[in-house]
Scaffold this active site. Structure first.
Site, PDB file in Angstrom:
ATOM      1  CG  HIS A 170      -1.695   4.968  -0.933  1.00  0.00           C
ATOM      2  ND1 HIS A 170      -2.666   5.624  -0.195  1.00  0.00           N
ATOM      3  CD2 HIS A 170      -2.289   3.840  -1.392  1.00  0.00           C
ATOM      4  CE1 HIS A 170      -3.785   4.932  -0.209  1.00  0.00           C
ATOM      5  NE2 HIS A 170      -3.577   3.834  -0.927  1.00  0.00           N
TER       6      HIS A 170
ATOM      7  CG  HIS B 268      -8.870  -3.686  -3.017  1.00  0.00           C
ATOM      8  ND1 HIS B 268      -9.081  -3.071  -4.233  1.00  0.00           N
ATOM      9  CD2 HIS B 268      -8.654  -2.682  -2.127  1.00  0.00           C
ATOM     10  CE1 HIS B 268      -9.022  -1.760  -4.076  1.00  0.00           C
ATOM     11  NE2 HIS B 268      -8.754  -1.497  -2.811  1.00  0.00           N
TER      12      HIS B 268
ATOM     13  CD1 TRP C  21      -8.853  -5.627   1.471  1.00  0.00           C
ATOM     14  CD2 TRP C  21     -10.781  -5.184   0.449  1.00  0.00           C
ATOM     15  NE1 TRP C  21      -9.007  -4.260   1.454  1.00  0.00           N
ATOM     16  CE2 TRP C  21     -10.185  -3.965   0.819  1.00  0.00           C
ATOM     17  CE3 TRP C  21     -12.006  -5.149  -0.229  1.00  0.00           C
ATOM     18  CZ2 TRP C  21     -10.770  -2.721   0.552  1.00  0.00           C
ATOM     19  CZ3 TRP C  21     -12.580  -3.911  -0.500  1.00  0.00           C
ATOM     20  CH2 TRP C  21     -11.961  -2.727  -0.103  1.00  0.00           C
TER      21      TRP C  21
ATOM     22  NE  ARG D 270      -3.639   2.254   2.625  1.00  0.00           N
ATOM     23  CZ  ARG D 270      -3.580   2.977   3.731  1.00  0.00           C
ATOM     24  NH1 ARG D 270      -2.820   2.581   4.747  1.00  0.00           N
ATOM     25  NH2 ARG D 270      -4.274   4.085   3.851  1.00  0.00           N
TER      26      ARG D 270
END
Length: 316
Positions: A142, A270, A286, A138
């Protein structure tokens, strides 16, 4: 208020490729076993081909975007020569960090850091805390997902998430944990830029969680707070309904130069990690294999029965 869909826990029929019975779990890139919650589940995830990932993903995305059909023609092999379009990793299903690995660099100068030693230290971080694997992915995504192809601003080059206001963007909530855990590695290898370290850590995490080896190259440089991108360049999880959210996701990814097919592959990230109410406002994993790189995100979407459920701590 926010609503959440809850999956039923009925048994699902396992779909395997013809070669699935011959697949065996291989050691991780640092000599340890791969991440996962069960050998059978991991073996099943490994057995899925890259083409199956993209095709299954396309069906899920098309169900939410009926106004536009997601093109799923072609195969991963044909995309192998299109690194400039990031089609290599999207076809492989390498989701969050492929863009970080291949985006144009301001300086392609080779770093002198001992990358093998850096890799071992990253692997140890994941060994100590398996949940850090998805968090590193992540972070890599990002720091990359702010890129604007028109202006050439944002992206992983610069590592500007070290500074406010970018560090305080709502989309980056909780990522200080990943940045902090990598700080000892940065101190041990000061010649390695934060921009290279963050993206490399995401690539290593993908590999350690049973994913493919991501082609990564060094050369990113660190920049100051004046280079922070504006807020709003990262995707939001909810925009008033399926139509609004679908258009929002397209707007975000088209800005970076992706097409629908590549968006589908990226959204498959995800499969990793879970939601936290203090970050996204949602809660829970998820998939049932949150530290295994797989196609389970789309299997969950397509093969379960879903019902609406009010989220914990959500507004009325």
């Amino acid at each position: 208020g926010r609503v959440h869909v809850r999956r039923s826990h009925r048994r699902r029929r396992n779909r395997r490729t013809a070669s699935s019975t011959s697949k065996r779990i291989q050691p991780g890139s640092c000599g340890r076993g791969r991440r996962g919650e069960g050998k059978a589940e991991v073996a099943m995830a490994r057995a899925r081909s890259a083409r199956a990932i993209v095709h299954a993903a396309g069906r899920a995305f098309a169900s939410q975007a009926s106004t536009r059909t997601v093109a799923m023609e072609g195969n991963a092999a044909r995309n192998a020569g299109q690194a400039s379009k990031a089609a290599v990793w999207s076809a492989l299903g390498v989701t969050a960090v492929g863009f970080a690995a291949w985006m144009p660099l301001a300086h392609a100068k080779e770093q002198e850091a001992d990358l093998e030693q850096v890799k071992k230290m990253i692997c140890q971080v994941i060994e100590d805390d398996p949940d850090m694997g998805p968090t590193l992915v992540r972070l890599a995504w990002h720091t990359s997902g702010t890129y604007d192809k028109t202006t050439g601003t944002g992206g992983s080059n610069g590592a500007t998430m070290r500074f406010t206001p970018e560090a305080d963007f709502g989309a980056n909530a909780g990522l200080h944990l990943a940045r902090n855990v990598l700080e000892p590695i940065k101190k041990a290898h000061p010649q390695l830029s934060y921009a290279d370290l963050w993206t490399y850590a995401g690539c290593v995490a993908i590999e350690e969680m049973d994913g493919p080896t991501v082609a990564w190259r060094p050369g990113r440089v660190d920049k100051g707070p004046e280079s922070c991108p504006p807020d709003g360049r990262l995707p939001d999880g909810e925009k008033g309904g399926p139509a609004g959210t679908t258009q929002h996701v397209r707007d975000i990814f088209y800005r970076m130069g992706f097409n629908d097919r590549e968006i589908v592959a990226l959204v498959g990230a995800h499969a990793l990690g879970e939601c936290h109410t203090d970050r996204s406002g949602y809660k829970g994993p998820w998939t049932r294999m949150k530290t295994t790189f797989s196609n389970e995100y789309y299997r969950e979407l397509l093969e379960n029965t879903w019902t609406l459920k009010k989220m914990e701590r959500s507004s009325p």
